[in-house]
Design a protein around this motif. Structure first.
Motif, short mmCIF file in Angstrom:
data_model
loop_
_atom_site.label_atom_id
_atom_site.label_comp_id
_atom_site.label_asym_id
_atom_site.label_seq_id
_atom_site.Cartn_x
_atom_site.Cartn_y
_atom_site.Cartn_z
N ALA A 1 29.91 19.47 -6.96
CA ALA A 1 30.31 19.57 -8.36
C ALA A 1 30.37 18.19 -9.03
O ALA A 1 30.33 18.08 -10.25
N ALA A 2 30.49 17.14 -8.20
CA ALA A 2 30.51 15.78 -8.77
C ALA A 2 29.09 15.26 -8.98
O ALA A 2 28.87 14.33 -9.75
N LEU A 3 28.13 15.89 -8.29
CA LEU A 3 26.76 15.37 -8.32
C LEU A 3 25.87 16.17 -9.27
O LEU A 3 25.21 15.62 -10.13
N GLY B 1 39.36 8.45 -10.23
CA GLY B 1 40.09 7.71 -11.26
C GLY B 1 39.51 6.32 -11.47
O GLY B 1 40.08 5.51 -12.22
N ALA B 2 38.37 6.05 -10.85
CA ALA B 2 37.84 4.68 -10.82
C ALA B 2 37.71 4.06 -12.23
O ALA B 2 38.26 2.97 -12.47
N ILE B 3 37.03 4.77 -13.13
CA ILE B 3 36.78 4.17 -14.45
C ILE B 3 38.11 4.04 -15.22
O ILE B 3 38.43 2.98 -15.76
N ALA B 4 38.89 5.12 -15.22
CA ALA B 4 40.14 5.13 -15.98
C ALA B 4 41.09 4.03 -15.48
O ALA B 4 41.68 3.29 -16.28
N VAL C 1 36.05 11.26 -18.97
CA VAL C 1 35.72 12.66 -18.70
C VAL C 1 35.03 12.78 -17.33
O VAL C 1 33.97 12.21 -17.11
N GLY C 2 35.66 13.53 -16.41
CA GLY C 2 35.14 13.65 -15.04
C GLY C 2 35.55 12.43 -14.24
O GLY C 2 34.74 11.68 -13.74
N THR C 3 36.86 12.27 -14.08
CA THR C 3 37.38 10.98 -13.58
C THR C 3 37.23 10.82 -12.07
O THR C 3 37.23 9.69 -11.56
N GLU D 1 43.84 18.53 -16.03
CA GLU D 1 42.76 19.40 -15.56
C GLU D 1 42.05 19.94 -16.79
O GLU D 1 42.71 20.49 -17.68
N TRP D 2 40.75 19.78 -16.84
CA TRP D 2 40.02 20.11 -18.07
C TRP D 2 38.55 20.36 -17.76
O TRP D 2 37.95 19.59 -16.99
N ASP D 3 37.97 21.39 -18.36
CA ASP D 3 36.54 21.65 -18.20
C ASP D 3 35.80 21.12 -19.42
O ASP D 3 36.05 21.56 -20.55
N LEU D 4 34.91 20.18 -19.19
CA LEU D 4 34.25 19.50 -20.32
C LEU D 4 33.41 20.46 -21.16
O LEU D 4 33.11 20.18 -22.33
N TYR D 5 33.05 21.61 -20.58
CA TYR D 5 32.25 22.56 -21.36
C TYR D 5 33.10 23.32 -22.39
O TYR D 5 32.56 24.07 -23.21
N MET D 6 34.45 23.12 -22.33
CA MET D 6 35.31 23.74 -23.36
C MET D 6 35.47 22.83 -24.57
O MET D 6 36.32 23.06 -25.43
N VAL E 1 40.36 13.18 -17.37
CA VAL E 1 40.31 14.62 -17.12
C VAL E 1 39.25 14.93 -16.07
O VAL E 1 38.29 14.19 -15.89
N ASP E 2 39.46 16.03 -15.37
CA ASP E 2 38.47 16.51 -14.39
C ASP E 2 38.70 18.01 -14.22
O ASP E 2 39.82 18.50 -14.37
N ALA E 3 37.61 18.73 -13.88
CA ALA E 3 37.74 20.17 -13.63
C ALA E 3 38.23 20.43 -12.21
O ALA E 3 38.64 21.54 -11.89
N SER E 4 38.18 19.42 -11.35
CA SER E 4 38.53 19.60 -9.93
C SER E 4 39.98 19.20 -9.68
O SER E 4 40.36 18.03 -9.87
N ALA E 5 40.78 20.19 -9.22
CA ALA E 5 42.19 19.88 -8.93
C ALA E 5 42.28 18.88 -7.79
O ALA E 5 43.15 17.99 -7.78
N GLY E 6 41.37 18.99 -6.82
CA GLY E 6 41.36 18.05 -5.69
C GLY E 6 41.11 16.63 -6.15
O GLY E 6 41.77 15.68 -5.71
N ALA E 7 40.14 16.47 -7.06
CA ALA E 7 39.85 15.12 -7.58
C ALA E 7 41.07 14.57 -8.30
O ALA E 7 41.43 13.39 -8.15
N LEU E 8 41.75 15.43 -9.07
CA LEU E 8 42.93 14.95 -9.82
C LEU E 8 44.04 14.50 -8.87
O LEU E 8 44.78 13.57 -9.16
N ASN F 1 31.03 9.43 -16.56
CA ASN F 1 29.95 9.40 -15.57
C ASN F 1 29.84 10.85 -15.10
O ASN F 1 30.40 11.23 -14.09
N PRO F 2 29.15 11.67 -15.89
CA PRO F 2 29.14 13.11 -15.60
C PRO F 2 28.17 13.43 -14.46
O PRO F 2 27.34 12.60 -14.10
N PRO F 3 28.28 14.64 -13.89
CA PRO F 3 27.30 15.01 -12.87
C PRO F 3 25.92 15.11 -13.52
O PRO F 3 25.79 15.78 -14.54
N TYR F 4 24.92 14.40 -12.95
CA TYR F 4 23.60 14.43 -13.59
C TYR F 4 22.44 14.61 -12.61
O TYR F 4 21.27 14.47 -12.99
#
Ligand SMILES: C[S@@+](CC[C@H](N)C(=O)[O-])C[C@H]1O[C@@H](n2cnc3c(N)ncnc32)[C@H](O)[C@@H]1O
Length: 276
Positions: A208-210, A124-127, A119-121, A167-172, A142-149, A185-188
């Motif tokens: 948005a990643a941080l 793609g490092a972890i995946a 979640v929040g790839t 493309e996915w928003d983890l808050y859904m 999944v990630d909410a950012s099209a650019g990251a995907l 590794n979510p933004p924290y």
């Protein structure tokens, strides 16, 4: 100009700009332009740079001087066994995140074809590292950012590793499972902390990643609905927050909650299992 002098001059400029490790960065940039490893550069310090090489080096040093992260300047970064393309659309993969992957691999070691959700790839490092090191894992990222995907997709092609990207928003909530493992590794970073971070992070990496308040808890809550009974949740957490996140997992009903330290001895990974 000889390579040795190019390194000395770049080192001085990067030190003046406030970079943390100016000589290492200078050596990496000069090696990159010459197509050498750093150890080869040490043996070829008398090699002369061509005009084209000098110009290319100037462009890279100027970018690093502006405190652009070295990974973006190089356009790629090493993560576990992989070299991944990175740019301003994604967080630069960190060494502590390699420990997240290690914990994930330990969790799925005994499973023939584990189903994994990242979640929040970002890049793609972890995946991709999980797909690389457990070749029979089915990994969805999944990630909410099209650019990251886009970056993650390019990295899947570059590494030849098959992962599913969405493309996915983890808050859904999280994509329906059942998953054997959910990792994130979510933004924290808290909004008030961002100005205290180094220029490379503060001025260059995607906000948005941080920055995220409650993303960790949202993943932990969402994972309970999509993990199979006994499935594992592995989370990277901010330094100093492992006790709080562990308590949150306990309260949500996760079992066997544990933390793992990074190389500096700070607990940075918290994991638990959905009760069977
Ligand atoms: C800290 S970065 C982690 C990137 C990568 N997994 C790594 O470890 O290097 C967090 C990622 O979460 C993504 N993100 C932020 N908010 C999100 C949301 N609401 N839903 C899904 N992804 C989100 C960001 O776009 C970013 O790629």
């Amino acid at each position: 100009m000889k390579a040795r002098r190019a390194v000395d001059e770049a080192t001085e400029r990067l030190a003046t700009a406030g970079c943390d490790s100016p000589r290492v960065d200078a050596e990496i940039l000069v090696s990159h332009v010459l197509g050498l490893s750093r150890s080869e550069l040490a043996l070829e310090s008398s090699r002369k740079l061509s005009r084209a090489e000098e110009k290319a080096l100037e462009r890279l040093v100027a970018r690093r001087e502006a405190r652009e992260p070295l990974a973006y300047v190089l356009g790629e970064w090493g993560f576990r066994r992989l070299t991944l393309g990175v740019d301003r659309r994604v967080l630069v993969p960190r060494s502590e995140t390699e420990i997240v992957v290690e914990r994930c691999l330990a969790r799925i070691a005994g499973l023939a074809e584990p189903r994994v959700l990242d979640v929040g790839t970002g890049s793609g490092a972890i995946a991709l590292a999980i797909a690389d090191e457990h070749p029979r894992a089915h990994v969805t990222a999944v990630d909410a950012s099209a650019g990251a995907l886009e970056v993650a997709g390019a990295n899947a092609l570059r590494t030849g590793l098959a992962i599913e990207l969405r493309e996915w928003d983890l808050y859904m909530g999280l994509p329906a499972g059942p998953w054997d493992l959910v990792v994130s590794n979510p933004p924290y970073v808290l909004p008030e902390e961002i100005e205290t971070l180094g220029a490379e992070v503060r001025d260059w990496e995607p906000r948005a990643a941080l920055v995220g308040v409650g993303a960790t808890e949202a993943v932990a809550r969402g994972a309970l609905d999509v993990l199979r009974p006994g499935g594992a949740l592995v989370l990277e957490v901010a330094a100093g927050s492992s006790a709080r996140v562990s308590r949150a997992l306990d309260v949500l009903g996760y079992v066997d909650v544990t933390s793992t330290p990074d190389l500096a001895g700070r607990d940075r990974v918290v994991e638990g299992a959905r009760s069977s």
